[in-house]
Design a protein around this motif. Structure first.
Motif, short mmCIF file in Angstrom:
data_model
loop_
_atom_site.label_atom_id
_atom_site.label_comp_id
_atom_site.label_asym_id
_atom_site.label_seq_id
_atom_site.Cartn_x
_atom_site.Cartn_y
_atom_site.Cartn_z
N LYS A 62 0.84 -1.22 0.00
CA LYS A 62 0.00 0.00 0.00
C LYS A 62 0.87 1.26 0.00
O LYS A 62 0.53 2.26 -0.64
CB LYS A 62 -0.95 -0.02 1.20
CG LYS A 62 -1.99 -1.13 1.00
CD LYS A 62 -3.26 -0.93 1.76
CE LYS A 62 -4.38 -1.84 1.24
NZ LYS A 62 -4.09 -3.26 1.22
N ALA A 63 2.00 1.21 0.72
CA ALA A 63 2.89 2.39 0.73
C ALA A 63 3.47 2.62 -0.68
O ALA A 63 3.57 3.77 -1.14
CB ALA A 63 4.02 2.16 1.73
N ILE A 64 3.82 1.54 -1.34
CA ILE A 64 4.38 1.67 -2.70
C ILE A 64 3.33 2.26 -3.64
O ILE A 64 3.63 3.17 -4.43
CB ILE A 64 4.89 0.30 -3.20
CG1 ILE A 64 6.12 -0.12 -2.39
CG2 ILE A 64 5.20 0.34 -4.70
CD1 ILE A 64 6.56 -1.57 -2.60
N VAL A 65 2.10 1.77 -3.53
CA VAL A 65 1.03 2.31 -4.38
C VAL A 65 0.88 3.81 -4.14
O VAL A 65 0.75 4.60 -5.08
CB VAL A 65 -0.31 1.57 -4.12
CG1 VAL A 65 -1.46 2.26 -4.83
CG2 VAL A 65 -0.20 0.11 -4.56
N GLN A 66 0.96 4.21 -2.88
CA GLN A 66 0.81 5.63 -2.57
C GLN A 66 1.96 6.47 -3.15
O GLN A 66 1.74 7.56 -3.66
CB GLN A 66 0.77 5.80 -1.06
CG GLN A 66 -0.29 6.80 -0.66
CD GLN A 66 -0.42 6.85 0.83
OE1 GLN A 66 -0.31 5.80 1.50
NE2 GLN A 66 -0.62 8.04 1.36
N LEU A 67 3.17 5.94 -3.06
CA LEU A 67 4.31 6.66 -3.64
C LEU A 67 4.13 6.82 -5.14
O LEU A 67 4.41 7.88 -5.71
CB LEU A 67 5.62 5.90 -3.35
CG LEU A 67 6.08 5.92 -1.88
CD1 LEU A 67 7.20 4.90 -1.65
CD2 LEU A 67 6.57 7.32 -1.49
N VAL A 68 3.63 5.76 -5.78
CA VAL A 68 3.40 5.81 -7.23
C VAL A 68 2.29 6.82 -7.54
O VAL A 68 2.43 7.65 -8.45
CB VAL A 68 3.03 4.41 -7.78
CG1 VAL A 68 2.56 4.50 -9.22
CG2 VAL A 68 4.21 3.45 -7.65
#
Ligand SMILES: NC(=O)c1ccc[n+]([C@@H]2O[C@H](COP(=O)([O-])OP(=O)(O)OC[C@H]3O[C@@H](n4cnc5c(N)ncnc54)[C@H](OP(=O)(O)O)[C@@H]3O)[C@@H](O)[C@H]2O)c1
Length: 300
Positions: free
Chosen positions: A212-218
């Motif tokens: 979820k953190a990676i999705v948010q960064l993207v």
């Protein structure tokens, strides 16, 4: 062309499977790629497809990028087993370093943003609770290849970010590599005694938080380096005991040992773990506690 076509390398992997699911659920058109056949537990829809892509072969990388022309890329594929990398340094260099360069070249041609997954093993483990700007000093060849890949990423001619993560655990969606919780619970449920390392310190990362953190960064196209892990400090032994307690299993089956007990070829850093202040501040990252993660894992 849609503004939301994202290509993921290493999509069959433990993390990759969650990335595919979470991005697709957010409405991205997901091009999942892996070295082997599709092992994802999803059926194809108009928003998700799979292609074989070997990052060790530039023709393979180029043809898949050219076919799909993604505008976003997450590069998660790697030789991830520390001892494998140590035993076969040529392959680890080819996949983790040259492979990253190949992916980056094509990302620069087609995409507007790339996110690369790195590791706490870029640090030597003397300090612990590492911050993003701490000096890199890998002890293993795996860590060395990831450091080199980070350096390649830093030459990107498109916006890029590097996510370093640490001892990822959770319940794989299907057939991905095992992790400490699965291993411990499997052994305890079979009533088998286990030896677990108690002199390595980590901030273990729940895989769903990481995804979820990676999705948010993207989503926010954030650039730079981010440490993404849990907040709590554990040794693998402490994780095993907490898991046993949660399951009501016999903790006397678990013996704490020093890492030197195991004759591993790849040297592991003793004390890593991350400060996640940057991610807390910039994306409001709030990882679950280990206890909360256990509930999620065993109730799934
Ligand atoms: N798990 C952790 O505790 C941890 C900690 C720190 C950092 N990381 C990093 O996080 C990322 C994801 O890790 P993970 O746990 O999801 O690893 P994983 O389950 O081992 O998955 C890695 C994937 O890389 C793919 N791969 C290997 N060689 C390839 C090649 N030549 N071409 C294309 N794909 C190739 C494999 O694809 P196939 O399955 O299709 O063969 C595999 O699915 C990695 O970059 C890893 O270094 C993980």
């Amino acid at each position: 062309m849609t503004q939301k076509k994202i290509l993921i390398t290493g999509a069959n992997g433990f993390l990759g499977q969650f990335l595919v699911r979470d991005l697709w659920q957010k409405g991205y058109e997901v091009i999942a790629t892996g070295k082997g056949e599709n092992r994802l537990p999803f059926t194809y829809t108009e928003r998700f497809t799979y292609d074989t892509l070997d990052i060790g072969k530039s023709a393979s990388v180029h043809s898949v990028f050219d076919k799909h022309k993604p505008n976003l890329v997450i590069h998660a594929a790697a030789i991830t087993q520390v001892d494998d990398a140590e035993r076969n340094t040529e392959l680890a260099e080819q996949i983790n370093v040259q492979g990253t360069a190949e992916v980056l070249v094509d990302a620069e041609t087609y995409a507007e943003y790339i996110l690369f997954i790195s590791t706490d093993f870029v640090f030597d483990g003397n300090k612990g609770m590492y911050e993003e700007e701490d000096d890199l000093q890998p002890l293993s060849f795996y860590g060395f290849t990831k450091m080199q890949a980070e350096a390649i990423m830093s030459t990107a001619e498109i916006p890029y970010s590097i996510v370093r993560t640490c001892l990822v655990y959770g319940k794989p969606l299907s057939g991905a590599r095992s992790n400490i919780i699965q291993w411990v619970s499997g052994k305890l449920q079979a009533n088998e005694a286990i030896k677990v390392v108690n002199d390595q310190v980590r901030t273990p990362t729940y895989v769903e938080d990481l995804s979820k953190a990676i999705v948010q960064l993207v989503e926010q196209r954030l650039t730079g380096i981010y440490h993404i892990s849990g907040k709590e400090v554990f040794t693998p032994y402490e994780m095993a005991v907490a898991t046993a307690n949660y399951l009501g299993a016999d903790t006397s089956l678990i013996t704490p040992v020093d890492a030197s007990t195991f004759k591993e070829v790849g040297k592991r850093p003793l004390k890593t773990g991350f400060s996640i202040k940057k991610a807390e501040t910039l994306i409001g990252f709030q990882p679950v506690s280990f206890q909360e993660a256990l509930i999620k894992i065993f109730e799934q």
